[in-house]
Design a protein around this motif. Structure first.
Motif, short mmCIF file in Angstrom:
data_model
loop_
_atom_site.label_atom_id
_atom_site.label_comp_id
_atom_site.label_asym_id
_atom_site.label_seq_id
_atom_site.Cartn_x
_atom_site.Cartn_y
_atom_site.Cartn_z
N VAL A 204 7.87 -5.92 -1.02
CA VAL A 204 6.94 -5.20 -1.89
C VAL A 204 5.51 -5.43 -1.43
CG1 VAL A 204 6.02 -5.04 -4.23
CG2 VAL A 204 8.49 -5.16 -3.87
N PHE A 205 5.17 -6.66 -1.06
CA PHE A 205 3.82 -6.92 -0.57
C PHE A 205 3.58 -6.25 0.79
CE2 PHE A 205 3.55 -10.34 -3.76
CZ PHE A 205 2.28 -10.08 -4.24
N ALA A 206 4.64 -6.02 1.54
CA ALA A 206 4.48 -5.28 2.80
C ALA A 206 4.03 -3.84 2.51
CB ALA A 206 5.78 -5.29 3.59
N VAL A 207 4.68 -3.19 1.52
CA VAL A 207 4.27 -1.84 1.12
C VAL A 207 2.84 -1.87 0.59
CG1 VAL A 207 4.77 0.11 -0.40
CG2 VAL A 207 6.65 -1.20 0.61
N PHE A 208 2.52 -2.88 -0.19
CA PHE A 208 1.17 -3.07 -0.72
C PHE A 208 0.15 -3.12 0.42
CE2 PHE A 208 -2.22 -5.95 -2.27
CZ PHE A 208 -2.57 -5.32 -3.45
N ASN A 209 0.47 -3.85 1.49
CA ASN A 209 -0.43 -3.95 2.63
C ASN A 209 -0.62 -2.61 3.34
OD1 ASN A 209 -0.79 -6.64 2.16
ND2 ASN A 209 0.55 -7.36 3.80
N VAL A 210 0.45 -1.81 3.38
CA VAL A 210 0.34 -0.49 4.00
C VAL A 210 -0.72 0.34 3.29
CG1 VAL A 210 1.55 1.70 4.37
CG2 VAL A 210 2.69 -0.45 4.91
N PHE A 211 -0.67 0.35 1.97
CA PHE A 211 -1.64 1.13 1.21
C PHE A 211 -3.05 0.54 1.32
CE2 PHE A 211 2.15 3.00 -0.35
CZ PHE A 211 1.80 4.22 -0.91
N GLN A 212 -3.14 -0.78 1.44
CA GLN A 212 -4.44 -1.40 1.69
C GLN A 212 -5.03 -0.91 3.00
OE1 GLN A 212 -3.74 -5.76 1.33
NE2 GLN A 212 -5.45 -5.69 -0.07
N HIS A 213 -4.22 -0.95 4.05
CA HIS A 213 -4.69 -0.49 5.37
C HIS A 213 -5.12 0.97 5.32
CE1 HIS A 213 -4.01 -3.86 8.07
NE2 HIS A 213 -2.83 -4.08 7.51
N ALA A 214 -4.32 1.79 4.66
CA ALA A 214 -4.66 3.21 4.59
C ALA A 214 -5.97 3.43 3.87
CB ALA A 214 -3.53 3.98 3.89
N GLY A 215 -6.21 2.70 2.79
CA GLY A 215 -7.47 2.81 2.08
C GLY A 215 -8.65 2.34 2.90
N THR A 216 -8.42 1.29 3.68
CA THR A 216 -9.47 0.77 4.56
C THR A 216 -9.84 1.78 5.64
OG1 THR A 216 -8.65 -1.47 4.16
CG2 THR A 216 -10.12 -1.17 6.03
N LEU A 217 -8.88 2.60 6.05
CA LEU A 217 -9.17 3.63 7.05
C LEU A 217 -9.88 4.82 6.43
CD1 LEU A 217 -8.78 4.86 9.89
CD2 LEU A 217 -6.57 5.73 9.10
N VAL A 218 -9.39 5.30 5.29
CA VAL A 218 -9.94 6.51 4.67
C VAL A 218 -11.33 6.27 4.12
CG1 VAL A 218 -9.62 8.17 2.79
CG2 VAL A 218 -7.66 7.44 4.17
#
Length: 419
Positions: free
Chosen positions: A136-150
């Motif tokens: 679950v924290f892996a999925v959480f990190n994916v969304f963190q990375h995406a937000g950091t890019l956008v």
């Protein structure tokens, strides 16, 4: 990202990871451009700008423990909502005020907001995840990375109009997140605490294996900060181009978005959570070897001008960023999984808050050391020194976690009985 991994989350967990995407979009929409706005548009000196940014960091890092304790005692949901609402106010202040008191107030509230919702989000997600915490924290990190890019991309577009427009759009984003959490995020029952606040803090600092794990794992944050400090500086030095910094973040984000879940699943199949952290920290520290070896020699290796020389010079940085991000993806989900198990699920927010507080202090010290070595030894032959220090930090963190793993200290802790 593996869509099945997201689909398998509970509705509350889905909201939290989407919420984190919005938080990162709003934050990184504004913060990367704040220093330039304060110095260029408002005319404040470098010392004042540094003080504003330092106050923001201090107000967040210094309040992590209080934020985590509040999540345990008042509930995660209220802290997440209050934290996002404070971001609405703080970013609104950046739009409304140009005076130094207004800027400082905005910076302090921005940091305080992060201190309130960061431990609370992770504590709530920990409870929602059940036995699948690392995944679950892996999925959480994916969304963190995406937000950091956008976020920075959107901020750069809005900056063409006015910085205050960035602040207003970020303010609106956090307002939308606050409303969504009020309407959709489920209540969770708050477990009654059996001791005072000071008693819970005393429990944390007397948990020796948690302190050892926290100190070892603080290497993660110390190295993670170099994605924003040493690696961008080296990228710009060897390429002579501002686009190289964007490329550093781009490479890291692409790996984080598309590789995080797969890397976590791959580690889960092969190693224990502790062993994954050991190897992840080793990979993060070892990622600095390419630039350690190349940095002193680059002036002699680049007699050519043009694209060929830039590619040759930039290759060690790219290799370092790839290894660094893979190591980060190996480490973080399992660290988030083990922290409450080594500590206490009953006081998960307090344990998360203490971990973030210690890690932030260690990260600040390591970043200062790397910068000081870079300034004190500017000659080409000594450019390896900061990278050697960072390599040693990674090795120390990995070795500390390995010792705990060998001693069987990374299993679930029994809950402490309190009279």
């Amino acid at each position: 990202m593996n869509r099945a991994a997201f689909a398998g989350l509970s509705p509350a967990a889905k909201l939290l990871v989407i919420n984190q995407f919005g938080i990162n979009v709003g934050f990184y929409m504004l913060m990367p451009f704040l220093a330039a706005y304060l110095s260029g548009n408002l005319g404040y000196g470098a010392a004042v700008v540094g003080l504003v940014l330092g106050v923001r960091n201090l107000s967040q890092q210094g309040m992590f423990l209080l934020g985590g304790t509040a999540a345990d005692r008042l509930g995660c949901r209220p802290m997440i909502i209050v934290g996002c609402a404070l971001r609405v106010v703080s970013f609104g202040l950046f739009a409304a005020f140009t005076s130094l008191p207004g800027v400082f107030a905005a910076a302090i509230l921005t940091g305080l907001a992060g201190a309130l919702f960061n431990p609370a989000v992770r504590t709530y997600l920990m409870h929602e995840a059940g036995e699948r915490r690392a995944e679950v924290f892996a999925v959480f990190n994916v969304f963190q990375h995406a937000g950091t890019l956008v976020g920075p991309l959107l901020g750069a577009v809005l900056l063409a109009v006015d910085f205050r427009l960035i602040a207003l759009v970020a303010c609106a984003a956090f307002a939308a997140l606050t409303v969504a959490q009020l309407c959709v995020l489920p209540h969770r029952a708050v477990e009654a605490q059996r001791q005072s606040v000071l008693g819970s803090w005393r429990e944390v600092v007397s948990n020796r294996r948690f302190l050892g794990f926290t100190l070892s794992l603080s290497a993660y944050f110390a190295l993670y900060n170099q994605l924003y400090l040493m690696l961008p500086l080296e990228a710009q030095r060897v390429s002579g181009a501002a686009w190289s910094i964007a490329l550093v973040f781009g490479v890291s984000t692409v790996i984080g978005v598309f590789g995080q879940v797969r890397i976590t699943e791959w580690c889960r199949r092969r190693w224990s959570s502790g062993r994954s952290i050991v190897l992840g920290l080793l990979c993060m520290g070892g990622s600095f070897l390419p630039v350690l070896l190349a940095a002193p020699a680059l002036p002699e290796l680049l007699p050519w001008e043009g694209p060929a020389g830039v590619v040759l010079a930039f290759a060690p940085v790219v290799v370092s960023v790839v290894l660094f991000t893979v190591g980060q993806a190996m480490t973080n989900p399992f660290a988030m999984e083990l922290l409450p198990e080594i500590g206490s699920e009953r006081l998960a927010g307090t344990y998360y808050g203490f971990y973030y507080l210690v890690s932030s202090l260690v990260a600040a010290g390591v970043s200062w050391l790397a910068g000081a070595l870079l300034e004190a030894f500017p000659e080409p032959g000594a450019r390896w020194l900061p990278w050697a220090a960072l390599l040693l930090v990674g090795l120390a963190g990995s070795a500390g976690t390995w010792v705990l793993e060998r001693r069987g200290a990374l299993g679930r802790a029994p809950e402490t009985a309190v009279a």
